[in-house]
Design an enzyme around this catalytic site. Sequence first.
Site, short mmCIF file in Angstrom:
data_model
loop_
_atom_site.label_atom_id
_atom_site.label_comp_id
_atom_site.label_asym_id
_atom_site.label_seq_id
_atom_site.Cartn_x
_atom_site.Cartn_y
_atom_site.Cartn_z
N HIS A 141 -10.91 6.62 -10.28
CA HIS A 141 -12.38 6.69 -9.98
C HIS A 141 -12.71 8.22 -10.35
O HIS A 141 -13.96 8.60 -10.55
CB HIS A 141 -12.88 6.37 -8.78
N HIS A 183 -11.53 -2.68 -8.21
CA HIS A 183 -12.44 -1.87 -8.76
C HIS A 183 -12.62 -1.48 -10.19
O HIS A 183 -11.32 -0.80 -10.50
CB HIS A 183 -12.89 -0.72 -7.66
N ASP A 192 -6.95 -3.15 -11.00
CA ASP A 192 -7.43 -2.94 -9.61
C ASP A 192 -8.82 -3.47 -9.50
O ASP A 192 -9.45 -3.98 -10.30
CB ASP A 192 -7.97 -1.33 -9.29
N ASP A 231 -6.04 -4.68 -4.54
CA ASP A 231 -7.06 -4.92 -3.45
C ASP A 231 -7.60 -6.27 -4.27
O ASP A 231 -8.60 -6.87 -3.89
CB ASP A 231 -7.85 -3.83 -3.29
ZN LIG Z 1 -9.93 -0.59 -5.77
#
Ligand SMILES: [Zn+2]
Length: 341
Positions: free
Chosen positions: A157, A193, A191, A280
């Site tokens: 990120h 996200h 991931d 995740d």
């Molecule tokens: Zn994540």
Amino acid sequence: MKVIEKYNDSQHNPSWKYQLGPDVYEVKDTPLRVEAIKKSLQADQQFEFLTAKPFPERLITRLHPYHDYIKNTALSLQNDEQEFYPDLFPGEGAHCKKRSDSPLWGGIWCTDAVTPIKRKTYEVARASAETALTGAELIRDGHEKTVYALCRPSGHHAGPRVFGGYCYFNNVAVAAEYLLPEGKVAIVDIDYHHGNGTQEFFDNIKSVFTASIHGDPDDEYPYFWGYADEKGQGQARGTNHNEPLPKGTQLAQYSKALARILDKVRKFKPAYLIISAGFDTHETDPIGGFKLRTEDYFAIGKQFQSMGIPTLVCQEGGYNIDVLGECVKNFLLGLSYHKCC
Ligand SMILES: [Zn+2]
């Protein structure tokens, strides 16, 4: 398979917590995650642990304009318990001074108020980037075909303008830049996200293909990136591919989307593959919404193995520490799977 690690990251343990009605929101990124992964891998003789090497600071500063802000803020803290959360965000149109000499300026460099800086944060984030760099060097020099870098904090990120989302320096971007003089690089982010920082780093760069398979950003962090129509900019149009998937996604649907990504990677013909590996996506993860099972990660690893490209795996998210180690191990075993006889 070589596993790269740096050192105990226990001093970077954000304590953010927020209660809204009956729900408690808190940072799930604890040092226990690394311990859980190490415990699983150390129990299997196929994995050989190596300590990451130091690398020049410029390999990190050249990508991260907020490097000095993170370093200075960490140095300004009085003890290991203190933590600073950026909490003043200038918003669009403000007269932004790009300063890094006081914690106050955090809102210029950070996207959110859940990514704190503690006294050891700079040291630990830099070590995480060096972990990725050590792995990149091993595959660049042809010593290893597949290497796992046990990075923490995560990096995907963190972008070329701002950090955030528990990430400080973008480990896979640092590794990709390091490998680029030797040939094209593909980065695939698995991931839960979307890897918004990674995508932004290479949005205009046609020698890096980026792809991400993730929870639909209509409902999930990072919300403002990760949609299917983001394909890269300018000359690099066509070198980004996003696969946003709905909550409840299981292996069959997931594998089809991943196959579409890997097909594009094959056509791109990279010299190196980097995987941003978050777990995740597991059905029991406290912040993810997919329904992948522990054993599914072996199959996912095998899908990547079929590519036959020198591969660096960098650890990203994954927050159920009861299953995290097994998920990582299954993925890496699938990735290094060889059909015998
Ligand atoms: Zn994540």
